[in-house]
Write an enzyme that holds these catalytic residues in place. Structure first.
Site, PDB file in Angstrom:
ATOM      1  N   ASN A  37     -51.604 -19.035   8.469  1.00 21.65           N
ATOM      2  CA  ASN A  37     -52.244 -18.430   7.297  1.00 21.65           C
ATOM      3  C   ASN A  37     -53.591 -17.795   7.619  1.00 21.65           C
ATOM      4  O   ASN A  37     -54.515 -18.475   8.075  1.00 21.65           O
ATOM      5  CB  ASN A  37     -52.434 -19.532   6.239  1.00 21.65           C
ATOM      6  CG  ASN A  37     -52.510 -18.997   4.832  1.00 21.65           C
ATOM      7  OD1 ASN A  37     -52.372 -17.800   4.602  1.00 21.65           O
ATOM      8  ND2 ASN A  37     -52.719 -19.892   3.876  1.00 21.65           N
ATOM      9  N   HIS A 122     -46.976 -29.661  -6.641  1.00 25.79           N
ATOM     10  CA  HIS A 122     -48.396 -29.513  -6.967  1.00 25.79           C
ATOM     11  C   HIS A 122     -48.572 -29.316  -8.470  1.00 25.79           C
ATOM     12  O   HIS A 122     -48.009 -28.386  -9.037  1.00 25.79           O
ATOM     13  CB  HIS A 122     -48.987 -28.268  -6.314  1.00 25.79           C
ATOM     14  CG  HIS A 122     -49.135 -28.361  -4.847  1.00 25.79           C
ATOM     15  ND1 HIS A 122     -49.999 -27.556  -4.145  1.00 25.79           N
ATOM     16  CD2 HIS A 122     -48.545 -29.148  -3.929  1.00 25.79           C
ATOM     17  CE1 HIS A 122     -49.926 -27.843  -2.858  1.00 25.79           C
ATOM     18  NE2 HIS A 122     -49.040 -28.802  -2.689  1.00 25.79           N
ATOM     19  N   TYR A 159     -60.803 -25.395  -5.178  1.00 27.64           N
ATOM     20  CA  TYR A 159     -59.665 -25.248  -4.284  1.00 27.64           C
ATOM     21  C   TYR A 159     -58.428 -25.869  -4.924  1.00 27.64           C
ATOM     22  O   TYR A 159     -58.499 -26.931  -5.527  1.00 27.64           O
ATOM     23  CB  TYR A 159     -59.948 -25.939  -2.942  1.00 27.64           C
ATOM     24  CG  TYR A 159     -58.690 -26.503  -2.381  1.00 27.64           C
ATOM     25  CD1 TYR A 159     -57.768 -25.667  -1.782  1.00 27.64           C
ATOM     26  CD2 TYR A 159     -58.361 -27.840  -2.559  1.00 27.64           C
ATOM     27  CE1 TYR A 159     -56.553 -26.159  -1.359  1.00 27.64           C
ATOM     28  CE2 TYR A 159     -57.157 -28.335  -2.140  1.00 27.64           C
ATOM     29  CZ  TYR A 159     -56.260 -27.490  -1.531  1.00 27.64           C
ATOM     30  OH  TYR A 159     -55.058 -27.971  -1.144  1.00 27.64           O
ATOM     31  N   ASP A 210     -55.357 -34.316  -2.832  1.00 32.02           N
ATOM     32  CA  ASP A 210     -55.836 -33.670  -1.606  1.00 32.02           C
ATOM     33  C   ASP A 210     -57.345 -33.454  -1.702  1.00 32.02           C
ATOM     34  O   ASP A 210     -57.818 -32.752  -2.598  1.00 32.02           O
ATOM     35  CB  ASP A 210     -55.107 -32.322  -1.446  1.00 32.02           C
ATOM     36  CG  ASP A 210     -55.292 -31.708  -0.071  1.00 32.02           C
ATOM     37  OD1 ASP A 210     -56.177 -32.171   0.684  1.00 32.02           O
ATOM     38  OD2 ASP A 210     -54.553 -30.758   0.246  1.00 32.02           O
ATOM     39  N   HIS A 212     -59.073 -32.165   0.838  1.00 34.64           N
ATOM     40  CA  HIS A 212     -59.321 -30.984   1.653  1.00 34.64           C
ATOM     41  C   HIS A 212     -60.557 -31.059   2.534  1.00 34.64           C
ATOM     42  O   HIS A 212     -61.328 -30.100   2.637  1.00 34.64           O
ATOM     43  CB  HIS A 212     -59.347 -29.732   0.775  1.00 34.64           C
ATOM     44  CG  HIS A 212     -58.243 -28.833   1.160  1.00 34.64           C
ATOM     45  ND1 HIS A 212     -58.420 -27.683   1.876  1.00 34.64           N
ATOM     46  CD2 HIS A 212     -56.922 -28.971   1.002  1.00 34.64           C
ATOM     47  CE1 HIS A 212     -57.244 -27.140   2.108  1.00 34.64           C
ATOM     48  NE2 HIS A 212     -56.310 -27.912   1.594  1.00 34.64           N
ATOM     49  N   GLU A 262     -52.618 -31.474   8.383  1.00 29.21           N
ATOM     50  CA  GLU A 262     -52.009 -30.147   8.215  1.00 29.21           C
ATOM     51  C   GLU A 262     -52.671 -29.107   9.107  1.00 29.21           C
ATOM     52  O   GLU A 262     -52.080 -28.055   9.350  1.00 29.21           O
ATOM     53  CB  GLU A 262     -52.006 -29.711   6.748  1.00 29.21           C
ATOM     54  CG  GLU A 262     -53.363 -29.492   6.153  1.00 29.21           C
ATOM     55  CD  GLU A 262     -53.305 -29.111   4.678  1.00 29.21           C
ATOM     56  OE1 GLU A 262     -52.711 -29.868   3.910  1.00 29.21           O
ATOM     57  OE2 GLU A 262     -53.841 -28.061   4.316  1.00 29.21           O
ATOM     58  N   ARG A 283     -49.409 -35.260   8.685  1.00 31.33           N
ATOM     59  CA  ARG A 283     -49.012 -34.029   7.981  1.00 31.33           C
ATOM     60  C   ARG A 283     -48.774 -32.827   8.893  1.00 31.33           C
ATOM     61  O   ARG A 283     -48.336 -31.769   8.443  1.00 31.33           O
ATOM     62  CB  ARG A 283     -50.063 -33.684   6.915  1.00 31.33           C
ATOM     63  CG  ARG A 283     -49.897 -34.617   5.756  1.00 31.33           C
ATOM     64  CD  ARG A 283     -50.733 -34.314   4.572  1.00 31.33           C
ATOM     65  NE  ARG A 283     -50.835 -32.935   4.160  1.00 31.33           N
ATOM     66  CZ  ARG A 283     -49.859 -32.242   3.568  1.00 31.33           C
ATOM     67  NH1 ARG A 283     -48.698 -32.795   3.323  1.00 31.33           N
ATOM     68  NH2 ARG A 283     -50.062 -30.984   3.217  1.00 31.33           N
ATOM     69  N   HIS A 312     -46.656 -30.918   5.861  1.00 36.21           N
ATOM     70  CA  HIS A 312     -47.214 -29.803   5.122  1.00 36.21           C
ATOM     71  C   HIS A 312     -46.061 -28.877   4.720  1.00 36.21           C
ATOM     72  O   HIS A 312     -45.191 -28.594   5.537  1.00 36.21           O
ATOM     73  CB  HIS A 312     -48.178 -29.080   6.056  1.00 36.21           C
ATOM     74  CG  HIS A 312     -49.029 -28.060   5.410  1.00 36.21           C
ATOM     75  ND1 HIS A 312     -49.514 -26.977   6.101  1.00 36.21           N
ATOM     76  CD2 HIS A 312     -49.496 -27.946   4.157  1.00 36.21           C
ATOM     77  CE1 HIS A 312     -50.252 -26.244   5.296  1.00 36.21           C
ATOM     78  NE2 HIS A 312     -50.271 -26.799   4.114  1.00 36.21           N
ATOM     79  N   ASP A 316     -47.405 -21.007   2.599  1.00 37.13           N
ATOM     80  CA  ASP A 316     -47.715 -20.237   3.812  1.00 37.13           C
ATOM     81  C   ASP A 316     -46.858 -20.666   5.002  1.00 37.13           C
ATOM     82  O   ASP A 316     -46.983 -20.090   6.084  1.00 37.13           O
ATOM     83  CB  ASP A 316     -49.210 -20.319   4.153  1.00 37.13           C
ATOM     84  CG  ASP A 316     -49.737 -21.736   4.193  1.00 37.13           C
ATOM     85  OD1 ASP A 316     -49.830 -22.360   3.123  1.00 37.13           O
ATOM     86  OD2 ASP A 316     -50.048 -22.211   5.287  1.00 37.13           O
ATOM     87  N   GLU A 339     -43.898 -32.134   1.362  1.00 43.89           N
ATOM     88  CA  GLU A 339     -44.557 -31.265   0.387  1.00 43.89           C
ATOM     89  C   GLU A 339     -43.634 -30.111   0.014  1.00 43.89           C
ATOM     90  O   GLU A 339     -42.965 -29.540   0.879  1.00 43.89           O
ATOM     91  CB  GLU A 339     -45.866 -30.710   0.975  1.00 43.89           C
ATOM     92  CG  GLU A 339     -46.670 -29.874  -0.002  1.00 43.89           C
ATOM     93  CD  GLU A 339     -48.001 -29.399   0.589  1.00 43.89           C
ATOM     94  OE1 GLU A 339     -48.136 -29.363   1.825  1.00 43.89           O
ATOM     95  OE2 GLU A 339     -48.895 -29.057  -0.197  1.00 43.89           O
ATOM     96  N   TRP A 402     -63.176 -27.061   4.916  1.00 39.79           N
ATOM     97  CA  TRP A 402     -61.941 -26.750   4.216  1.00 39.79           C
ATOM     98  C   TRP A 402     -61.198 -28.024   3.987  1.00 39.79           C
ATOM     99  O   TRP A 402     -60.992 -28.778   4.881  1.00 39.79           O
ATOM    100  CB  TRP A 402     -61.087 -25.828   5.080  1.00 39.79           C
ATOM    101  CG  TRP A 402     -60.820 -24.595   4.340  1.00 39.79           C
ATOM    102  CD1 TRP A 402     -61.314 -23.347   4.634  1.00 39.79           C
ATOM    103  CD2 TRP A 402     -60.025 -24.460   3.184  1.00 39.79           C
ATOM    104  NE1 TRP A 402     -60.870 -22.458   3.712  1.00 39.79           N
ATOM    105  CE2 TRP A 402     -60.073 -23.121   2.807  1.00 39.79           C
ATOM    106  CE3 TRP A 402     -59.279 -25.352   2.399  1.00 39.79           C
ATOM    107  CZ2 TRP A 402     -59.404 -22.624   1.689  1.00 39.79           C
ATOM    108  CZ3 TRP A 402     -58.615 -24.864   1.291  1.00 39.79           C
ATOM    109  CH2 TRP A 402     -58.673 -23.507   0.953  1.00 39.79           C
TER     110      TRP A 402
HETATM  111  O1  EZ4 Z   1     -54.651 -25.148   1.917  1.00 44.00           O
HETATM  112  O2  EZ4 Z   1     -51.443 -24.278   3.040  1.00 44.00           O
HETATM  113  O3  EZ4 Z   1     -51.742 -29.554   1.128  1.00 44.00           O
HETATM  114  N1  EZ4 Z   1     -51.735 -28.383   1.073  1.00 44.00           N
HETATM  115  C1  EZ4 Z   1     -52.770 -27.594   1.320  1.00 44.00           C
HETATM  116  C2  EZ4 Z   1     -52.539 -26.102   1.344  1.00 44.00           C
HETATM  117  C3  EZ4 Z   1     -53.389 -25.425   2.414  1.00 44.00           C
HETATM  118  C4  EZ4 Z   1     -52.811 -24.130   2.865  1.00 44.00           C
HETATM  119  C5  EZ4 Z   1     -53.489 -23.666   4.149  1.00 44.00           C
HETATM  120  O4  EZ4 Z   1     -52.846 -22.597   4.714  1.00 44.00           O
HETATM  121  O5  EZ4 Z   1     -53.838 -28.096   1.524  1.00 44.00           O
HETATM  122  O6  EZ4 Z   1     -52.785 -25.540   0.106  1.00 44.00           O
HETATM  123 CO    CO Z   2     -53.654 -30.182   2.095  1.00 41.19          CO
END
Ligand code: EZ4
Ligand code: CO
Length: 402
Positions: A37, A122, A159, A210, A212, A262, A283, A312, A316, A339, A402
């Site tokens: 991605n 989600h 996010y 999540d 992140h 991930e 993941r 994951h 993407d 997921e 992130w």
């Molecule tokens: O941000 O797939 O758990 N899922 C995630 C995703 C990631 C994207 C990154 O390319 O955190 O939404």
């Molecule tokens: Co994630």
């Protein structure tokens, strides 16, 4: 059998995908997902410029030797671009192997260890009420496990929560947008969110969240502890994992299960996390983890330490990776959860596939190999468009994780 040709397809049916097609003198071909991605062209270039010239002429059945050739032979090891490129090749070779032997991939990895793949969806909302509505909608669709994210007071965007109407998509076309982050209001908000979810939906539903990588270990420890009454299936990516021992701090303070990986691309990214039993779910997925060959070993290593997989599966990762993941999930013993962010209709049309979803479970189908194809004519109608993940700043402007 010999590999006669390999080519990289880049298409953007709503979002960008990189697909490797490996062809053979037996008339069979295999597909591999090389999508990274926001860095798609780097993988495409790495494959086309450096790997494909060394691939042609080899026997596609030699999955182990070809993997080692590209991993060890390069001198330069690991990194997301390298490992995604090697992963695309490996996936395509396993697809060919399955097609040549006329059997679905799961039969080459151990056969069926289970009847269906537990999937999580989600649910998102700009605030708690909207998140609850989205949980209800996903429950209606049959999901038994739901990740819940919501916006919180004090920041303008979050996010995982779409800004406008429509579904959440991790990347946005054009240059990176910027989002806001504030740790304190987030930490106060999340336990309230899950209290409301449990109150409305009861104990049966599996709930995930999540973080992140936005928290320090001690902040994540606090969150995990405060979420304990709501019995989460997992708390994902609580803190960045370059410093693997950071997870020890979280582990020592909370029984909330932890998932991470991930962004990993090698078992060495998770070596300490696994052998010290600091995590519960890995993941790292097939495309980014270097393909099926190394991931089978990583999963077997994780099994020794009671760590299960939780691949994951965001949009993407192309349907090629999703198909491969579902065969893998079917075959290995220490599968945990998968997921599932459904792809758009446009994407599904470009990648016709045999996998399916029913009543909260995914099924790989019984077609030989991966059971997924690429409609190259249709793909050509969607040229690549530059897109990035957003970047995130604290309220004072500091760039955050992130
Ligand atoms: O941000 O797939 O758990 N899922 C995630 C995703 C990631 C994207 C990154 O390319 O955190 O939404
Ligand atoms: Co994630």
């Amino acid at each position: 059998m010999k590999i006669t040709k390999a080519s990289v397809n880049i298409t953007s049916p709503g979002r960008n995908f990189v697909t490797l097609k490996v062809e053979t003198d037996a008339g069979l071909y295999g597909l591999g997902d090389g999508t990274l991605n926001g860095r798609e062209l780097a993988v495409a270039g790495y494959l086309g410029d450096h790997l494909i010239p060394c691939l042609v002429g080899r026997d596609p059945f030699d999955t182990e030797d070809i993997w080692q050739y590209f991993y060890r032979g390069a001198y330069w090891r690991r990194g997301s671009v390298t490992m995604t490129a090697i992963g695309a090749i490996d996936m395509a070779l396993w697809d060919i192997k399955g097609k040549a032997l006329n059997t679905p991939l799961y039969n080459l990895l151990g056969g069926k260890s289970r009847n269906g793949i537990l999937a999580y969806a989600h649910a998102n909302g700009k605030d708690i009420d909207h998140a609850l509505e989205d949980v209800a909608r996903h429950k209606e669709l049959g999901y038994k496990a739901i990740r819940v994210q919501s916006g919180f007071p004090g920041v303008s965007s979050t996010y995982g929560v779409p800004k406008g109407a429509g579904r959440y998509e991790p990347a946005e076309r054009g240059l990176p947008s910027e989002q806001q982050w504030a740790t304190e209001p987030y930490l106060r908000h999340v336990p309230r969110l899950f209290a409301r979810v449990r109150e409305q939906f009861g104990e049966e539903l599996h709930l995930l969240h999540d973080c992140h990588h936005r928290l320090t270990p001690i902040e994540a420890a606090r969150l995990g502890k405060e979420l304990e009454p709501f019995h989460l299936f997992w708390m994902e990516d609580p803190t960045p994992a370059e410093l693997q021992e950071g997870y020890r701090i979280i582990r020592e303070h909370t029984t909330t299960p932890i998932a991470v990986g991930e962004v990993f691309n090698s078992v060495w990214d998770a070596h300490d996390l696994i052998r010290n039993q600091w995590i519960d779910y890995l993941r790292m997925t097939l495309a980014h983890g270097g393909g099926i060959t190394p991931m089978k070993k990583a999963a077997d290593f994780a099994a020794l330490y009671h760590v299960r997989t939780g691949f994951h599966g965001a949009t993407d990762l192309s349907p090629v990776c999703m198909a491969a993941a579902l065969h893998f999930d079917t075959a290995i013993h220490n599968f945990g959860i998968q997921e599932h962010m459904p792809h758009s209709g446009e994407t599904d049309a470009v990648f016709p596939h045999h996998y399916s979803f029913k009543d909260g479970f995914l099924f790989p189908g019984d077609a030989p190999g991966l059971g997924v194809d690429l409609d190259e004519k249709l793909a050509a109608q969607y040229p690549y468009q530059r897109a990035y993940l957003p970047v995130n700043r604290k309220l004072d402007g500091t760039l955050t994780d992130w």
